[in-house]
Design a protein around this motif. Sequence first.
Motif, PDB file in Angstrom:
ATOM      1  N   VAL A 137       0.869  -1.172   0.000  1.00  0.00           N
ATOM      2  CA  VAL A 137       0.000   0.000   0.000  1.00  0.00           C
ATOM      3  C   VAL A 137       0.909   1.225   0.000  1.00  0.00           C
ATOM      4  CG1 VAL A 137      -0.296   0.034   2.532  1.00  0.00           C
ATOM      5  CG2 VAL A 137      -2.034   1.065   1.063  1.00  0.00           C
ATOM      6  N   ARG A 138       0.479   2.252  -0.772  1.00  0.00           N
ATOM      7  CA  ARG A 138       1.321   3.430  -0.905  1.00  0.00           C
ATOM      8  C   ARG A 138       0.797   4.541  -0.012  1.00  0.00           C
ATOM      9  NH1 ARG A 138       2.769   6.575  -6.476  1.00  0.00           N
ATOM     10  NH2 ARG A 138       0.542   6.876  -6.585  1.00  0.00           N
ATOM     11  N   ASN A 139       1.681   5.126   0.795  1.00  0.00           N
ATOM     12  CA  ASN A 139       1.306   6.290   1.587  1.00  0.00           C
ATOM     13  C   ASN A 139       1.152   7.472   0.623  1.00  0.00           C
ATOM     14  OD1 ASN A 139       1.694   8.810   3.006  1.00  0.00           O
ATOM     15  ND2 ASN A 139       2.245   7.582   4.793  1.00  0.00           N
ATOM     16  N   PRO A 167       1.151  -3.374 -12.587  1.00  0.00           N
ATOM     17  CA  PRO A 167       0.732  -2.626 -13.777  1.00  0.00           C
ATOM     18  C   PRO A 167       1.361  -1.253 -13.954  1.00  0.00           C
ATOM     19  CG  PRO A 167      -1.162  -3.552 -12.676  1.00  0.00           C
ATOM     20  CD  PRO A 167       0.010  -3.778 -11.772  1.00  0.00           C
ATOM     21  N   MET A 168       1.612  -0.531 -12.837  1.00  0.00           N
ATOM     22  CA  MET A 168       2.051   0.851 -12.976  1.00  0.00           C
ATOM     23  C   MET A 168       3.424   1.035 -12.330  1.00  0.00           C
ATOM     24  SD  MET A 168      -0.574   1.838 -14.585  1.00  0.00           S
ATOM     25  CE  MET A 168      -0.525   3.600 -14.709  1.00  0.00           C
ATOM     26  N   LEU A 169       4.460   1.234 -13.145  1.00  0.00           N
ATOM     27  CA  LEU A 169       5.800   1.497 -12.606  1.00  0.00           C
ATOM     28  C   LEU A 169       5.978   3.012 -12.605  1.00  0.00           C
ATOM     29  CD1 LEU A 169       7.786  -1.295 -14.502  1.00  0.00           C
ATOM     30  CD2 LEU A 169       6.588  -1.439 -12.307  1.00  0.00           C
ATOM     31  N   ALA A 170       5.673   3.630 -11.479  1.00  0.00           N
ATOM     32  CA  ALA A 170       5.640   5.097 -11.415  1.00  0.00           C
ATOM     33  C   ALA A 170       6.902   5.630 -10.727  1.00  0.00           C
ATOM     34  CB  ALA A 170       4.365   5.536 -10.706  1.00  0.00           C
ATOM     35  N   THR A 171       6.886   5.683  -9.380  1.00  0.00           N
ATOM     36  CA  THR A 171       8.107   6.121  -8.674  1.00  0.00           C
ATOM     37  C   THR A 171       9.111   4.967  -8.600  1.00  0.00           C
ATOM     38  OG1 THR A 171       7.216   5.410  -6.547  1.00  0.00           O
ATOM     39  CG2 THR A 171       6.810   7.691  -7.187  1.00  0.00           C
ATOM     40  N   LYS A 228       1.269  13.852  -7.352  1.00  0.00           N
ATOM     41  CA  LYS A 228       0.780  12.767  -6.495  1.00  0.00           C
ATOM     42  C   LYS A 228       1.439  11.436  -6.838  1.00  0.00           C
ATOM     43  CE  LYS A 228      -3.746  14.585  -5.400  1.00  0.00           C
ATOM     44  NZ  LYS A 228      -5.115  14.632  -5.861  1.00  0.00           N
ATOM     45  N   GLY A 229       2.422  11.474  -7.740  1.00  0.00           N
ATOM     46  CA  GLY A 229       3.115  10.234  -8.108  1.00  0.00           C
ATOM     47  C   GLY A 229       2.355   9.398  -9.119  1.00  0.00           C
ATOM     48  N   TYR A 230       1.341   9.985  -9.768  1.00  0.00           N
ATOM     49  CA  TYR A 230       0.616   9.256 -10.820  1.00  0.00           C
ATOM     50  C   TYR A 230       1.282   9.500 -12.163  1.00  0.00           C
ATOM     51  CZ  TYR A 230      -3.100   7.706  -7.806  1.00  0.00           C
ATOM     52  OH  TYR A 230      -3.796   7.058  -6.825  1.00  0.00           O
ATOM     53  N   ILE A 231       1.222   8.475 -13.010  1.00  0.00           N
ATOM     54  CA  ILE A 231       1.828   8.600 -14.334  1.00  0.00           C
ATOM     55  C   ILE A 231       0.932   9.476 -15.210  1.00  0.00           C
ATOM     56  CG2 ILE A 231       2.606   7.346 -16.380  1.00  0.00           C
ATOM     57  CD1 ILE A 231       3.178   4.934 -14.593  1.00  0.00           C
ATOM     58  N   VAL A 232       1.582  10.400 -15.970  1.00  0.00           N
ATOM     59  CA  VAL A 232       0.861  11.311 -16.877  1.00  0.00           C
ATOM     60  C   VAL A 232       1.352  11.052 -18.305  1.00  0.00           C
ATOM     61  CG1 VAL A 232       0.421  13.728 -17.431  1.00  0.00           C
ATOM     62  CG2 VAL A 232       0.710  13.039 -15.035  1.00  0.00           C
ATOM     63  N   LEU A 235      -3.056   6.116 -16.918  1.00  0.00           N
ATOM     64  CA  LEU A 235      -4.428   5.605 -17.033  1.00  0.00           C
ATOM     65  C   LEU A 235      -5.193   5.765 -15.722  1.00  0.00           C
ATOM     66  CD1 LEU A 235      -3.994   2.667 -15.517  1.00  0.00           C
ATOM     67  CD2 LEU A 235      -3.166   2.010 -17.774  1.00  0.00           C
ATOM     68  N   GLY A 236      -4.616   6.523 -14.793  1.00  0.00           N
ATOM     69  CA  GLY A 236      -5.278   6.721 -13.502  1.00  0.00           C
ATOM     70  C   GLY A 236      -4.854   5.648 -12.516  1.00  0.00           C
ATOM     71  N   ASP A 237      -5.700   5.417 -11.520  1.00  0.00           N
ATOM     72  CA  ASP A 237      -5.386   4.410 -10.506  1.00  0.00           C
ATOM     73  C   ASP A 237      -5.848   3.045 -11.003  1.00  0.00           C
ATOM     74  OD1 ASP A 237      -5.701   2.633  -8.196  1.00  0.00           O
ATOM     75  OD2 ASP A 237      -5.132   4.398  -7.034  1.00  0.00           O
ATOM     76  N   ALA A 238      -4.859   2.197 -11.315  1.00  0.00           N
ATOM     77  CA  ALA A 238      -5.194   0.914 -11.948  1.00  0.00           C
ATOM     78  C   ALA A 238      -6.025   0.030 -11.025  1.00  0.00           C
ATOM     79  CB  ALA A 238      -3.912   0.197 -12.353  1.00  0.00           C
ATOM     80  N   GLY A 239      -5.750   0.081  -9.718  1.00  0.00           N
ATOM     81  CA  GLY A 239      -6.514  -0.746  -8.762  1.00  0.00           C
ATOM     82  C   GLY A 239      -7.953  -0.266  -8.678  1.00  0.00           C
ATOM     83  N   ASP A 240      -8.137   1.028  -8.470  1.00  0.00           N
ATOM     84  CA  ASP A 240      -9.495   1.583  -8.358  1.00  0.00           C
ATOM     85  C   ASP A 240     -10.289   1.355  -9.636  1.00  0.00           C
ATOM     86  OD1 ASP A 240      -9.333   2.425  -5.770  1.00  0.00           O
ATOM     87  OD2 ASP A 240      -8.733   4.478  -6.267  1.00  0.00           O
TER      88      ASP A 240
HETATM   89  N1  URA Z   1      -0.407   3.549  -9.446  1.00  0.00           N
HETATM   90  C1  URA Z   1      -1.455   3.663 -10.294  1.00  0.00           C
HETATM   91  O1  URA Z   1      -2.418   2.909 -10.196  1.00  0.00           O
HETATM   92  N2  URA Z   1      -1.425   4.626 -11.239  1.00  0.00           N
HETATM   93  C2  URA Z   1      -0.379   5.465 -11.387  1.00  0.00           C
HETATM   94  O2  URA Z   1      -0.412   6.315 -12.286  1.00  0.00           O
HETATM   95  C3  URA Z   1       0.700   5.336 -10.490  1.00  0.00           C
HETATM   96  C4  URA Z   1       0.676   4.377  -9.525  1.00  0.00           C
END
Ligand code: URA
Length: 246
Positions: A137-139, A167-171, A228-232, A235-240
């Motif tokens: 889980v990400r803080n 799915p998402m390699l962000a930070t 917020k560390g999301y990829i731009v 595709l948004g929050d892959a889990g949600d």
């Molecule tokens: N996790 C996600 O689900 N989406 C992102 O863009 C970054 C981390």
Amino acid sequence: LNERGAQRSLSKRKNAWRCAAATEGKQVGGKNQMLVYVPPHPLIKHWVSILRNEFSPPPMFRSAMAELGRLLIYEASRDWLLTVNGEVNTPCGVAEVEFIDPREPVKVVPILRAGLVLIEQAASVLPANQTFHLGFVRNEETLEASMYLNKLPEKFEEGARILVADPMLATGGTIVSALEEILKRGADISLIRVVAAVAAPPALKLLSEKFPGLRVYVGMIDEELNEKGYIVPGLGDAGDRSFGTA
Ligand code: URA
């Protein structure tokens, strides 16, 4: 160039290494380097496009993620699966054949939650596999990842092929922690394959510094992260989006 154009051009130069990795179909990295592969396939582009569309509802999003995962796993396992030779009788004669070795199941490690969806179709590509779940889980403030579930075995046997799905390699925080857990258990980095839908430069840079020899298979590489560390554009929050909790 206007100001925005100049900034984009600067960020492109800063990420010159990334552009090489992003070249579709080219494997970047040698024996002692990390290798990033973006398979140049129209189906991969199609499923990434469905994922990107903010109007794709959760069932469509989930099946696009599962399809993308199946194609990436197919690519990732090309020169990696162990086979056994044999002979079978066909209706017309005897054939020399090669089967996937059932004694060497691929160890599949999905990173919860969204990694579960990426490996949903894994069994249709990998005839023999075992699944070991990892939950992170990400803080949302520090962007640090902390582990809340670890179903890895105490030790991986020598030669174990390990497929990690995130799915998402962000930070890069989550995937780095996951790989450290896996390596602690005796895994060989050159036998690990990471599959991801979208990757961003910070994660790829961190992975390449920490894990020379690793191979990463990704649907798309994007330009940057937001605050917020999301990829731009990502595709948004892959889990949600997978589980309808957005
Ligand atoms: N996790 C996600 O689900 N989406 C992102 O863009 C970054 C981390």
